[in-house]
Design an enzyme around this catalytic site. Structure first.
Site, PDB file in Angstrom:
ATOM      1  N   LYS A   1       0.677  -1.314  -0.285  1.00  0.00           N
ATOM      2  CA  LYS A   1       0.342  -0.238  -0.100  1.00  0.00           C
ATOM      3  C   LYS A   1       0.588   1.097  -0.381  1.00  0.00           C
ATOM      4  O   LYS A   1       1.308   1.006   0.845  1.00  0.00           O
ATOM      5  CB  LYS A   1      -0.772  -0.108   1.438  1.00  0.00           C
ATOM      6  CG  LYS A   1      -1.698   0.929   1.404  1.00  0.00           C
ATOM      7  CD  LYS A   1      -3.715   0.562   1.156  1.00  0.00           C
ATOM      8  CE  LYS A   1      -3.799   1.892   1.309  1.00  0.00           C
ATOM      9  NZ  LYS A   1      -5.517   1.458   1.145  1.00  0.00           N
TER      10      LYS A   1
ATOM     11  N   GLY B   1      -4.263   0.945  -4.340  1.00  0.00           N
ATOM     12  CA  GLY B   1      -4.447   2.081  -4.131  1.00  0.00           C
ATOM     13  C   GLY B   1      -5.119   2.602  -2.791  1.00  0.00           C
ATOM     14  O   GLY B   1      -5.590   2.154  -1.803  1.00  0.00           O
TER      15      GLY B   1
HETATM   16  N1  LIG Z   1     -19.391  -7.820  -1.096  1.00  0.00           N
HETATM   17  C1  LIG Z   1     -19.589  -6.706   0.248  1.00  0.00           C
HETATM   18  N2  LIG Z   1     -20.075  -6.992   0.923  1.00  0.00           N
HETATM   19  C2  LIG Z   1     -20.588  -6.054   1.850  1.00  0.00           C
HETATM   20  N3  LIG Z   1     -19.771  -5.325   2.342  1.00  0.00           N
HETATM   21  C3  LIG Z   1     -18.763  -4.529   1.900  1.00  0.00           C
HETATM   22  C4  LIG Z   1     -17.964  -5.951   0.574  1.00  0.00           C
HETATM   23  N4  LIG Z   1     -17.041  -5.019  -0.078  1.00  0.00           N
HETATM   24  C5  LIG Z   1     -16.729  -4.235   0.882  1.00  0.00           C
HETATM   25  N5  LIG Z   1     -17.338  -4.356   1.818  1.00  0.00           N
HETATM   26  C6  LIG Z   1     -17.608  -3.266   3.134  1.00  0.00           C
HETATM   27  O1  LIG Z   1     -17.273  -1.866   2.534  1.00  0.00           O
HETATM   28  C7  LIG Z   1     -16.679  -1.149   3.590  1.00  0.00           C
HETATM   29  C8  LIG Z   1     -15.496  -0.783   1.869  1.00  0.00           C
HETATM   30  O2  LIG Z   1     -14.855  -1.952   2.074  1.00  0.00           O
HETATM   31  P1  LIG Z   1     -12.901  -1.549   2.144  1.00  0.00           P
HETATM   32  O3  LIG Z   1     -11.917  -1.159   3.048  1.00  0.00           O
HETATM   33  O4  LIG Z   1     -12.408  -2.937   1.303  1.00  0.00           O
HETATM   34  O5  LIG Z   1     -12.782  -0.408   0.600  1.00  0.00           O
HETATM   35  P2  LIG Z   1     -11.414   0.296  -0.209  1.00  0.00           P
HETATM   36  O6  LIG Z   1     -12.180   0.000  -1.149  1.00  0.00           O
HETATM   37  O7  LIG Z   1     -10.787  -0.880   0.178  1.00  0.00           O
HETATM   38  O8  LIG Z   1     -11.849   1.208   0.804  1.00  0.00           O
HETATM   39  P3  LIG Z   1     -10.199   2.184   1.378  1.00  0.00           P
HETATM   40  O9  LIG Z   1     -10.350   3.591  -0.245  1.00  0.00           O
HETATM   41  O10 LIG Z   1     -10.254   3.272   2.254  1.00  0.00           O
HETATM   42  O11 LIG Z   1      -9.123   1.847   0.892  1.00  0.00           O
HETATM   43  C9  LIG Z   1     -15.756  -1.859   4.257  1.00  0.00           C
HETATM   44  O12 LIG Z   1     -16.288  -1.710   5.390  1.00  0.00           O
HETATM   45  C10 LIG Z   1     -16.560  -3.584   4.594  1.00  0.00           C
HETATM   46  O13 LIG Z   1     -16.750  -4.523   5.138  1.00  0.00           O
HETATM   47  C1  LIG Z   2      -9.148   7.541   4.265  1.00  0.00           C
HETATM   48  C2  LIG Z   2      -9.942   6.636   3.322  1.00  0.00           C
HETATM   49  N1  LIG Z   2     -10.105   5.327   3.434  1.00  0.00           N
HETATM   50  C3  LIG Z   2      -8.739   6.450   1.840  1.00  0.00           C
HETATM   51  N2  LIG Z   2      -7.897   5.812   2.693  1.00  0.00           N
HETATM   52  C4  LIG Z   2      -8.424   8.083   1.400  1.00  0.00           C
HETATM   53  C5  LIG Z   2      -9.602   8.072   0.550  1.00  0.00           C
HETATM   54  C6  LIG Z   2      -9.860   9.671   0.206  1.00  0.00           C
HETATM   55  C7  LIG Z   2     -10.356   9.984  -0.849  1.00  0.00           C
HETATM   56  C8  LIG Z   2      -9.937  11.489  -1.531  1.00  0.00           C
HETATM   57  C9  LIG Z   2     -11.343  12.029  -2.315  1.00  0.00           C
HETATM   58  O1  LIG Z   2     -11.426  11.640  -3.386  1.00  0.00           O
HETATM   59  O2  LIG Z   2     -11.600  13.349  -1.922  1.00  0.00           O
HETATM   60 MG   LIG Z   3      -9.017  -0.161   1.513  1.00  0.00          MG
END
Ligand SMILES: Nc1ncnc2c1ncn2[C@@H]1O[C@H](COP(=O)(O)OP(=O)(O)OP(=O)(O)O)[C@@H](O)[C@H]1O
Ligand SMILES: C[C@H](N)[C@H](N)CCCCCC(=O)O
Ligand SMILES: [Mg+2]
Length: 236
Positions: free
Chosen positions: A38, A118
């Site tokens: 990450k 990302g």
């Molecule tokens: N298939 C799914 N079913 C139910 N809930 C989900 C599913 N996928 C993701 N979520 C929920 O959505 C939220 C965001 O998921 P995740 O942390 O994987 O997103 P992300 O894209 O990695 O976010 P970030 O930008 O913060 O890295 C979590 O709380 C997770 O439990």
């Molecule tokens: C803290 C959060 N869960 C992510 N890692 C970062 C999201 C940044 C979003 C910025 C934006 O597009 O406004």
């Molecule tokens: Mg994430």
């Protein structure tokens, strides 16, 4: 088959970490030393031992081949769950692309496969001039796009797809992640995106069963990652 990927998404909170963790498990099933990376993480909590952690890093660590030092998986960890460049400015630690690349290369020397996640969407800034897309370009990795299946995702998927192509990056495929049990006309949205994105469709992850859902300030469980992995395939 490519072994290194950059996972981006249509937005923050769309399931990039779930998909990145599942991809690592799938690469490990092939007996590869697969690890997560990450470039920058924003948002920390204290675990039960009082150690400062980030949910994404802990999930990637859980999925990865061996228990890494956090610094090896992520060179920049900021406390507030906000845009990374803002968090960096608040903590007086500007993000340096070269330092991110060095950290990535270090992990690479100890890995046979690396899945980079990302932060937020593809064009989230890392500083005044650069964004996460520049990080993907610098690493020259095929991109996997995670589409969070909710109303608005068609437009977000197509915008992100265009942005990735504009950076001349190969797109290894895309994954549809069903964020809720109540996505109306899910199949119609899926079909629309499939018709407009020519890159391989890698799978539809259903809503996680209630007992696999992630609690705040905890990583995903291995079972949740395995569930997601069962519903997607690796790019060929
Ligand atoms: N298939 C799914 N079913 C139910 N809930 C989900 C599913 N996928 C993701 N979520 C929920 O959505 C939220 C965001 O998921 P995740 O942390 O994987 O997103 P992300 O894209 O990695 O976010 P970030 O930008 O913060 O890295 C979590 O709380 C997770 O439990
Ligand atoms: C803290 C959060 N869960 C992510 N890692 C970062 C999201 C940044 C979003 C910025 C934006 O597009 O406004
Ligand atoms: Mg994430």
């Amino acid at each position: 088959m490519p072994r290194h990927f950059f996972v981006t998404g249509t937005d923050t909170e769309v399931g990039k970490t779930l998909v990145a963790g599942a991809l690592i498990l799938k690469l490990r099933e092939l007996n590869l030393k697969a690890n997560g990376f990450k470039p920058v993480a924003a948002g920390t909590y204290r675990n039960e031992s009082g150690i400062t952690c980030n949910e994404d890093i802990e999930t990637l660590r859980l999925a990865s081949h061996f228990e890494h030092d956090v610094a090896l998986l992520c060179p920049y960890v900021f406390d507030q769950a906000i845009a990374p460049h803002v968090a960096a400015a608040i903590q007086g630690k500007p993000l340096d692309k070269a330092l991110i690349m060095k950290a990535f290369q270090t992990l690479n020397t100890q890995s046979e496969a690396v899945v980079v996640e990302g932060a937020g969407g593809f064009l989230v800034p890392i500083n005044e001039q650069e964004d996460l897309g520049h990080i993907a370009q610098m690493m020259q990795l095929p991109v996997i796009l995670v589409v969070g299946m909710r109303l608005g995702c068609i437009n977000h998927a197509l915008l992100t797809y265009e942005a990735i192509r504009a950076r001349n990056l190969p797109i290894a495929g895309w994954v549809a992640n069903t964020l809720s049990d109540e996505m109306p006309y899910l199949q119609e949205s899926l079909k629309t995106i499939k018709n407009r994105i020519s890159s391989p469709f890698l799978g539809l992850i259903p809503p996680l069963p209630a007992h696999f859902r992630k609690l705040p300030n905890t990583p995903y469980s291995l079972k949740a990652l395995q569930f997601a992995a069962q519903h997607m395939r690796l790019p060929e």
